[in-house]
Design a protein around this motif. Sequence first.
Motif, PDB file in Angstrom:
ATOM      1  N   UNK A  94       0.790  -1.408   0.171  1.00  0.00           N
ATOM      2  CA  UNK A  94       0.152  -0.120   0.012  1.00  0.00           C
ATOM      3  C   UNK A  94       0.963   1.348  -0.112  1.00  0.00           C
ATOM      4  N   UNK A  95       1.872   1.338   1.011  1.00  0.00           N
ATOM      5  CA  UNK A  95       2.739   2.384   1.080  1.00  0.00           C
ATOM      6  C   UNK A  95       3.487   2.713  -0.315  1.00  0.00           C
ATOM      7  N   UNK A  96       3.902   1.850  -1.127  1.00  0.00           N
ATOM      8  CA  UNK A  96       4.343   1.923  -2.330  1.00  0.00           C
ATOM      9  C   UNK A  96       3.611   2.114  -3.387  1.00  0.00           C
ATOM     10  N   UNK A  97       2.551   1.565  -3.587  1.00  0.00           N
ATOM     11  CA  UNK A  97       1.528   2.095  -4.469  1.00  0.00           C
ATOM     12  C   UNK A  97       1.070   3.421  -4.468  1.00  0.00           C
ATOM     13  N   UNK A 131       2.700   6.044  -2.733  1.00  0.00           N
ATOM     14  CA  UNK A 131       3.751   6.669  -2.861  1.00  0.00           C
ATOM     15  C   UNK A 131       4.524   6.757  -4.391  1.00  0.00           C
ATOM     16  N   UNK A 132       4.358   5.919  -5.040  1.00  0.00           N
ATOM     17  CA  UNK A 132       5.134   5.686  -6.181  1.00  0.00           C
ATOM     18  C   UNK A 132       4.069   5.550  -7.505  1.00  0.00           C
ATOM     19  N   UNK A 133       2.766   6.271  -7.247  1.00  0.00           N
ATOM     20  CA  UNK A 133       1.711   6.386  -8.020  1.00  0.00           C
ATOM     21  C   UNK A 133       1.426   4.819  -8.772  1.00  0.00           C
ATOM     22  N   UNK A 134       1.148   4.056  -8.069  1.00  0.00           N
ATOM     23  CA  UNK A 134       0.551   2.697  -8.431  1.00  0.00           C
ATOM     24  C   UNK A 134       1.679   1.779  -8.686  1.00  0.00           C
ATOM     25  N   UNK A 157      -7.733   9.398 -10.845  1.00  0.00           N
ATOM     26  CA  UNK A 157      -6.371   9.296 -10.089  1.00  0.00           C
ATOM     27  C   UNK A 157      -6.923   8.062  -9.043  1.00  0.00           C
ATOM     28  N   UNK A 158      -5.810   7.345  -8.762  1.00  0.00           N
ATOM     29  CA  UNK A 158      -5.639   6.218  -8.068  1.00  0.00           C
ATOM     30  C   UNK A 158      -6.035   6.465  -6.535  1.00  0.00           C
ATOM     31  N   UNK A 159      -7.024   5.948  -5.948  1.00  0.00           N
ATOM     32  CA  UNK A 159      -7.484   6.486  -4.549  1.00  0.00           C
ATOM     33  C   UNK A 159      -6.654   5.767  -3.535  1.00  0.00           C
ATOM     34  N   UNK A 184      -7.382  -3.365  -2.780  1.00  0.00           N
ATOM     35  CA  UNK A 184      -6.853  -4.353  -3.619  1.00  0.00           C
ATOM     36  C   UNK A 184      -5.778  -5.295  -3.098  1.00  0.00           C
ATOM     37  N   UNK A 185      -5.117  -4.608  -1.861  1.00  0.00           N
ATOM     38  CA  UNK A 185      -4.101  -5.312  -1.314  1.00  0.00           C
ATOM     39  C   UNK A 185      -4.643  -6.042  -0.138  1.00  0.00           C
ATOM     40  N   UNK A 186      -5.524  -5.420   0.584  1.00  0.00           N
ATOM     41  CA  UNK A 186      -6.125  -6.276   1.554  1.00  0.00           C
ATOM     42  C   UNK A 186      -6.801  -7.566   1.146  1.00  0.00           C
TER      43      UNK A 186
END
Length: 298
Positions: free
Chosen positions: A79-82, A84-87, A106-108, A115-117
């Motif tokens: 979650x942090x990378x997606x 911070x790094x725009x997906x 925009x990716x919310x 999607x990650x949980x």
Amino acid sequence: MASDGAALRSVLTPEGVPIEVELADLGARAGAVLIDLLIIFVALFAAVLFVVLVTPATGALGFALFVILSFFLRCPFFMAFELRWRGQTPGKRVFKLRVADRRGGALSPGAVAARNLTREIEVFMPATLLLIKPSDLGGSDLDNVLALAALIWFGIFTLLPIFNRDRLRIGDMIGGTWVVYAEPVALLKDLSTKPPLRRYRFTPAELDVYGIAELQVLERLLRQPATRGTLDTRKDVLNRILDKIDWGDRDGVDGESFLTDYYAALREHLERHALFGDRRADKHEAARRRDRSTLEHP
């Protein structure tokens, strides 16, 4: 990367501009996940080793500790990378992939979290069941049943992207996302070398109405081939900009020149402000700043 015609999708952005994306193939997605999991495993191994060395965590307690630390490392990592790094995650960046909103927005944070949980249910929960020995819990007759159930569960969710045209995981379906190729995009050639001779000039007030998001959408539109559909879209965008900046004389406006000149002027305007730390994210930024100012100084 060779484009697969069956993997191309057209998305209509909130600004009304259609853009084309290419869905990531399953091999690239698998490779990206393996890289991410390798990074997580190394970090997890180091964390568990440290805890075991400083505490008497062994046997069932050590395994429970491994599962708990694994969960609290996996979810924040993705979650942090997606966010911070725009997906993108490190693995996706290696394979030039990114998570994108299927509606073109925009990716919310909510979509990223969903999607990650959901990946926990799709992959890691059945994997954990395969690691558990029911005999350790007093039920050795359940070994084969539990292993078979976990394998079927894992297989259904893992193979699901193969059997839908948009290559979606359950997490993508719930979060409204998909994974696409994110090849680096070069700037328009005439804007990356020297400023062209411009036919139209704009005041700072006329450029303040848009931000970085609208600049990127306009660049995508200008880069698309001049098909009939694209020309109609450019005409519609031209009229929206003319209305937004309250352009006076519209007779004889050359749409192509106007859009190109406006793009160049807007880009220079935003870059100049960015040098002083003023980054206008989108056309709503001015309103947000006014709201914040009102709250701070009522």
